[in-house]
Design a protein around this motif. Structure first.
Motif, PDB file in Angstrom:
ATOM      1  N   LEU A 166       0.753  -1.510  -0.018  1.00  5.62           N
ATOM      2  CA  LEU A 166      -0.348   0.119  -0.196  1.00  5.62           C
ATOM      3  C   LEU A 166       1.207   0.805   0.162  1.00  5.62           C
ATOM      4  CD1 LEU A 166      -2.836   1.030  -0.048  1.00  5.62           C
ATOM      5  CD2 LEU A 166      -2.566   1.164   2.652  1.00  5.62           C
ATOM      6  N   SER A 167       1.807   1.201   0.613  1.00 10.36           N
ATOM      7  CA  SER A 167       2.789   2.313   1.084  1.00 10.36           C
ATOM      8  C   SER A 167       3.220   3.132  -0.711  1.00 10.36           C
ATOM      9  CB  SER A 167       3.447   2.176   2.262  1.00 10.36           C
ATOM     10  OG  SER A 167       4.979   1.509   1.792  1.00 10.36           O
ATOM     11  N   ALA A 175       2.526   6.172  -3.264  1.00 15.04           N
ATOM     12  CA  ALA A 175       3.397   6.762  -4.129  1.00 15.04           C
ATOM     13  C   ALA A 175       3.946   7.040  -5.234  1.00 15.04           C
ATOM     14  CB  ALA A 175       5.054   6.178  -3.296  1.00 15.04           C
ATOM     15  N   VAL A 176       3.459   5.781  -5.348  1.00 14.46           N
ATOM     16  CA  VAL A 176       3.114   5.884  -7.553  1.00 14.46           C
ATOM     17  C   VAL A 176       1.726   6.736  -7.140  1.00 14.46           C
ATOM     18  CG1 VAL A 176       2.663   4.010  -9.266  1.00 14.46           C
ATOM     19  CG2 VAL A 176       4.626   3.745  -7.326  1.00 14.46           C
ATOM     20  N   LEU A 177       1.091   6.548  -6.858  1.00 17.13           N
ATOM     21  CA  LEU A 177      -0.852   7.156  -7.665  1.00 17.13           C
ATOM     22  C   LEU A 177      -0.234   8.669  -7.827  1.00 17.13           C
ATOM     23  CD1 LEU A 177      -3.388   5.667  -5.571  1.00 17.13           C
ATOM     24  CD2 LEU A 177      -2.770   5.543  -8.098  1.00 17.13           C
ATOM     25  N   ARG A 178       0.391   9.103  -6.083  1.00 14.34           N
ATOM     26  CA  ARG A 178       1.021  10.580  -5.891  1.00 14.34           C
ATOM     27  C   ARG A 178       2.227  11.173  -6.945  1.00 14.34           C
ATOM     28  NH1 ARG A 178       1.517   9.905  -0.277  1.00 14.34           N
ATOM     29  NH2 ARG A 178       0.105  10.287   0.783  1.00 14.34           N
ATOM     30  N   HIS A 179       2.753  10.380  -7.856  1.00 11.94           N
ATOM     31  CA  HIS A 179       3.689  10.718  -9.126  1.00 11.94           C
ATOM     32  C   HIS A 179       2.895  10.951 -10.293  1.00 11.94           C
ATOM     33  CE1 HIS A 179       8.148  11.055  -6.998  1.00 11.94           C
ATOM     34  NE2 HIS A 179       7.757   9.999  -6.432  1.00 11.94           N
ATOM     35  N   THR A 180       2.508   9.944 -10.446  1.00 10.69           N
ATOM     36  CA  THR A 180       0.953   9.939 -11.605  1.00 10.69           C
ATOM     37  C   THR A 180       0.117  10.986 -11.203  1.00 10.69           C
ATOM     38  OG1 THR A 180       1.258   7.024 -11.672  1.00 10.69           O
ATOM     39  CG2 THR A 180       0.004   8.366 -12.759  1.00 10.69           C
TER      40      THR A 180
END
Length: 295
Positions: free
Chosen positions: A157-158, A162-167
């Motif tokens: 999940l962490s 993080a990937v979602l934030r960057h994308t």
């Protein structure tokens, strides 16, 4: 949007918080398809309401008529609407909403990203018309964001968050560039005189309605100010000030049960009769009638 609601004040327009319980993995964003029941759960679609989070709608069909801060916008296929936290809006009962909808909770992105993407630039227009290349890039970014959002199996999940934030940041940077490069925004940003005037009005409209006072405070002649504001907006400085005062009055009348006299005082009219006269002149209805229409 969730069924979890609260009132702003008394019986004012309802404010809908970000539906964290409906987000995949409980992250601070959602993305999906418009036209399904899950994206507007229990929201009074055809009544004015507020949200305390960001919503971006990319339409695949149109026209769609949507009201934001009491102004109606007509979006065509390929257009986007960007609704920011605290804005009043209303869905059209006659429009078909088709496309992709992204919602994001304030605080999901770090401060540096918030500033870089202009998330709280309320001066920018909510309706955006990307060019074909811009639209293709925005769609590709949204598609990638949707794939990352739905993929909860390949990362803990962490890291998933993080990937979602960057994308999401990549998409919002494109969106912010589109908003800032629109004709209206470009004119506003290019004209320092108007920008300073706009910022001064935003700070002082509740107490200062005088064009001469703003001109003196900014160190411009009245004629220079008139020329700059007309070039940027097509309005006179007085018209610009009055429009901002009316918007604030509408928000207070819609959001709260504050007595009309106190609403007038809050926007610079100590005398309730003068406020009612001003409001009626600019809207065609009295403050009481405007409030009644929303209940």
């Amino acid at each position: 949007m969730a069924d979890r609601t609260h009132q702003g004040d008394g019986e004012g327009i309802k404010t809908f918080p970000f539906p964290a319980e409906l987000a995949v993995g409980g992250v601070g964003m959602r993305i999906g398809t418009m036209g399904t029941e899950t994206w507007t759960v229990d929201v009074p679609l055809h009544r004015f309401h507020r949200i305390d989070f960001h919503v971006v709608m990319l339409f695949t069909e149109g026209p769609v008529r949507h009201v934001i801060d009491f102004t109606e916008y007509e979006a065509a296929a390929g257009d986007l609407l960007w609704i920011r936290p605290g804005q009043v809006h209303r869905f059209s009962p006659t429009s078909e909403y088709r496309g992709t909808v992204l919602s994001m909770q304030p605080g999901f992105l770090p401060r540096a990203t918030v500033e870089a993407t202009g998330l709280y630039r309320y001066d920018l227009p909510p309706l955006l018309h990307p060019s074909p290349p811009q639209l293709a890039a925005l769609r590709a970014a949204l598609d990638q964001l949707c794939r990352e959002y739905e993929d909860t199996a390949t990362l803990p999940l962490s890291l998933h968050t993080a990937v979602l934030r960057h994308t999401l940041t990549a998409f919002l940077l494109r969106l912010a560039h589109l908003a800032a490069s629109s004709a209206e925004a470009s004119r506003e940003q290019a004209d320092t005189t108007f920008t300073l005037f706009r910022d001064a009005v935003e700070q002082g409209f509740a107490t200062n309605h005088s064009v001469s006072a703003y001109a003196d405070a900014l160190g411009y002649s009245r004629r220079t100010l008139v020329r700059a504001v007309r070039a940027a907006t097509g309005e006179t400085p007085k018209g610009f000030i009055d429009k901002r005062v009316v918007l604030e009055a509408k928000r207070l009348l819609a959001h709260t049960d504050t007595p009309i006299g106190r609403v007038g005082a809050a926007v610079g009219f100590p005398d309730a009769a003068n406020f009612s006269k001003f409001f009626h002149l600019h809207t065609g209805v009295t403050p009481a009638a405007f409030r009644a229409e929303l209940r």
